[in-house]
Design an enzyme around this catalytic site. Structure first.
Site, mmCIF file in Angstrom:
data_model
loop_
_atom_site.group_PDB
_atom_site.id
_atom_site.type_symbol
_atom_site.label_atom_id
_atom_site.label_comp_id
_atom_site.label_asym_id
_atom_site.label_seq_id
_atom_site.Cartn_x
_atom_site.Cartn_y
_atom_site.Cartn_z
ATOM 1 N N GLU A 251 -0.164 -8.897 -0.667
ATOM 2 C CA GLU A 251 0.743 -9.418 -1.945
ATOM 3 C C GLU A 251 2.077 -8.996 -1.935
ATOM 4 O OE1 GLU A 251 -1.434 -9.136 -5.883
ATOM 5 O OE2 GLU A 251 -3.146 -9.092 -4.757
ATOM 6 N N ASP B 57 -4.942 -7.384 -2.843
ATOM 7 C CA ASP B 57 -5.386 -6.155 -3.623
ATOM 8 C C ASP B 57 -6.754 -6.187 -4.198
ATOM 9 O OD1 ASP B 57 -2.753 -5.401 -3.763
ATOM 10 O OD2 ASP B 57 -2.197 -5.777 -5.633
ATOM 11 N N TYR C 116 -5.481 2.823 -4.996
ATOM 12 C CA TYR C 116 -4.874 1.650 -5.817
ATOM 13 C C TYR C 116 -4.895 2.139 -7.471
ATOM 14 C CZ TYR C 116 -4.757 -3.245 -7.305
ATOM 15 O OH TYR C 116 -4.524 -4.316 -7.918
#
Length: 701
Positions: free
Chosen positions: A7, A83, A296
């Site tokens: 991304e 993601d 993350y």
């Protein structure tokens, strides 16, 4: 050559270095497609055919898609590495569609930290696109489009509120209800008893606890005086306890708890926390190598991987000692779909905050230190305190003294709480039941109950998580859109409802009660999670929602009048529609209620100046009262600018402290004024007297 699509472009260089020269890594720059605005109602959804969505490549991503297609045509294989969340899964699916890839066969990588080990592990165990997760995101997007388009059109037409939505509207009502509770709060008087005693040659402040073992509320000064007059000169010890208090460390951070803690400790707004965390996740250049420092940052899981726990415990043992090793803390989140993820943690135990400090900005360092220390502390043993509690009695009235000191720091060696480090200095006093100690100070303290505090961003995020509305990826953006729409004021992270925000809540509450109902919205979130788990049908959810909702919109459109409470008793001179008080970027103004069909705006009309009853001695015109830019009244000729006469009596309005010296030409005073070439001294009787002087350099200094 194999093509890997992520991304964010900041990941490309790092991941390519890990994978080697046989791989090309490119970025989609987030979402490449969204629902079109074509079709019935501009929804981009064919309601009559099972809510079939129509997608269109975003204008700003046309060149990105073109480059990805060219790269795909030159590649032997395409691997999707977006993601690891619901939005990332949707982006991967959209990429498969525009690149003509089979979503059931195309490799999908899932990794939660950008490290060589994590990337290689993902490459060794690829999966395919999770169609249930994509369906959940698609259903969410369709619901948001339907609600957003239909409600926003209605609220703008009726009350000029620019948007309403599935999550933002119920969040706004939470803020509105709380602010109304604050406004309706009635403060009540109460009193405290402040007392101190001399114990073992040291003065201690005591806490008043009540009478005969029961707490009491003191309502007024008379009750205080009765208690104070009843207290003896000495207090008797009636209870002594010595105990060990154990305080466990907190769980590692989720998105919500990180935002709360960053606001509390660092005064970061939620959007800033997410922005800084995003940079730490995507990677920082450390000593010439680009590396991700944290996992993350959009997660509601408190789980830590076994690999991390093993490495962390080894690090704790090496750094602090084996006696500090504790057990992992983990609780089940409200949303079941995110628990496959990890909590937010450092990607490496040995990459301490101090070791990377010189490569980070101040904000990055502070947030990284918070994340690093919290994750390690969660695996450490609890803090242990020895606590001495003394209860004293005076004619039935009781007081308490609690002293404590740390006997084992535990997790506090790395992550202390704000209320830590309040240890009693020295040894505990030797106190026994029956001992008497002098009461050396006693007095009443008047207090008044305080209204609840306004929600901070962090408090609101906590509430959203507790009631189950929104998800980690939407907390910050929801608050931000409420601010942009001017529904709330956001001063230093403290949220207060605006007039327009209240107006919006009132309309939605009256005509769309489900949309602003916390339980209804939370149930909808649960249903969307069920789709992701394969336990619910998207068509069933959309069918059950759409038709009743559209009927509500139709009914409301017929019942709601346009801005009835801001219309004024005057019609537009162009189209005849009522004029209304409106809110613009420069404040309130009066304009046509038929906007945008009619764009008439009424200009401000200045009131006629009041005549003094005297005439100007220069031109004979009436003298009038005027108001200067600072709001001060003065008298001047009504024939201005042809006549600039101002009576000398206006000099009375000038503060005598501002006069530097007397004017050599009249009875006025010279005052400091500013012209287009700088400051100078001018007569206070200007324009009758035009005398002026330059200010010397010495005087300027």
């Amino acid at each position: 050559m194999k093509l890997v699509i992520v991304e964010s472009p900041t990941k490309c260089t790092t991941i390519k270095r890990y994978l080697g020269d046989n791989y090309e890594v490119m970025a989609s720059l987030g979402h490449i497609r969204d629902l079109a605005t074509s079709g019935k109602g501009g929804l981009g959804v064919d309601v009559e055919h099972n809510f079939m969505p129509s997608y269109k490549v975003n204008k700003d991503k046309v060149h990105v898609v073109r480059e990805l297609i060219n790269a795909k045509n030159k590649s032997d294989e395409v691997i999707l590495a977006t993601d690891p969340d619901r939005e990332g899964e949707a982006i991967a699916w959209h990429l498969s569609q525009v690149l003509n890839l089979d979503p059931n066969k195309t490799k999908r990588l899932e990794f939660h930290e950008i490290t060589r080990e994590s990337i290689n592990e993902a490459m060794s165990h690829p999966r395919t696109i999770d169609s249930d997760l994509v369906s959940s995101q698609e259903t969410r997007r369709i619901l948001d489009r339907i609600i957003g388009f239909k409600l926003s059109t209605l609220t703008y037409k009726k009350i000029r509120s620019r948007s309403a939505g599935r999550v933002q509207s119920v969040t706004l009502k939470m803020i509105c209800d709380h602010d109304r509770e604050i406004r309706q709060f009635v403060s009540e008087e109460y009193w405290n008893i402040l007392a101190s005693s001399l114990i073992a040659d040291r003065q201690f402040n005591l806490v008043f606890t009540g009478k005969n073992g029961k707490s009491i509320t003191i309502h007024n000064q008379q009750e205080v005086e009765e208690i104070l007059n009843s207290l003896p000169s000495d207090l008797t010890v009636i209870k002594v306890d010595k105990d060990i208090r154990v305080k466990e460390s907190k769980e590692p951070f989720t998105t919500s708890t990180l935002q709360q803690e960053a606001f509390s400790r660092l005064k970061f707004k939620t959007s800033k926390t997410q922005s800084v965390a995003q940079a730490l996740y995507e990677g920082i250049n450390v000593d010439g190598e680009h590396m991700g420092l944290i996992t993350y940052m959009r997660t509601d899981s408190t789980k830590l991987s076994n690999t991390f726990q093993e490495r962390a415990k080894n690090f704790i043992t090496e750094t602090y000692g084996a006696e500090y090793i504790g057990n992992a803390k983990h609780s089940q989140p409200k949303g079941i779909t995110q628990d496959a993820h990890e909590a937010i943690r450092p990607s490496s135990n040995h990459r301490t905050p101090e070791s990377v400090k010189k490569y980070l900005t101040t904000d990055q360092y502070n947030l990284y230190k918070l994340i690093y220390n919290r994750a390690l502390a969660s695996l450490m043993k609890p803090k242990k305190e020895e606590v001495l509690t003394i209860v004293l009695d005076g004619n039935g009235y009781t007081f308490k003294l609690e002293l404590s000191h740390t006997i084992f720091k535990g997790y506090e060696i790395i992550y202390s709480e704000p209320d830590d480090n309040k240890d009693f200095k020295g040894k505990f006093p030797e106190v026994n039941v029956g001992n008497k100690y002098p009461l050396i100070e006693k007095k009443g303290e008047q207090k008044f109950t305080q209204a609840p505090a306004h929600y901070s961003e962090a408090k609101l995020v906590k509430l959203m998580e507790e009631v189950g509305i929104g998800r980690p990826s939407t907390y910050a953006s929801t608050i931000d859109i409420l601010r942009k729409r001017k529904y709330v004021d956001n001063a230093a992270g403290i949220l207060t409802i605006t007039e327009q925000g209240e107006k919006t809540v009132d309309l939605l509450t009256q005509y769309f009660p489900d949309i602003v109902d916390v339980k209804y919205t939370a149930q909808m979130e649960k249903k969307l999670d069920d789709i992701a788990e394969g336990n619910e049908s998207r068509l069933n959810i959309l069918d059950n929602f759409y038709y009743p909702f559209i009927q509500e919109v139709k009914d409301a459109g017929e019942k709601i009048k346009i801005d009835t409470h801001v219309l004024i008793d005057e019609n537009c001179p162009i189209c005849g529609s009522p004029l209304a008080i409106k809110e613009g970027k420069n404040g309130k103004f009066i304009g046509c209620s038929n906007y945008p069909s009619c764009s008439y705006v009424k200009k401000d009309i200045k009131p006629e100046p009041v005549k003094t009853g005297e005439n100007c001695p220069v031109c004979g015109s009436p003298l009038v009262e005027r108001i200067d830019k600072k709001g001060h009244k003065f008298v001047a000729c009504s024939n201005y600018p042809k006549c600039t006469y101002i009576p000398q009596t206006n000099k009375d309005n000038i503060d005598s402290k501002k006069i530097v010296k007397k004017c050599p030409k009249c009875d006025g005073g010279l005052i400091r004024k500013k012209g287009k070439f700088g400051y100078f001294l001018g007569c206070s009787n200007y324009p009758t007297c035009t005398y002026m002087e330059k200010i010397s350099k010495k005087k300027r200094n």
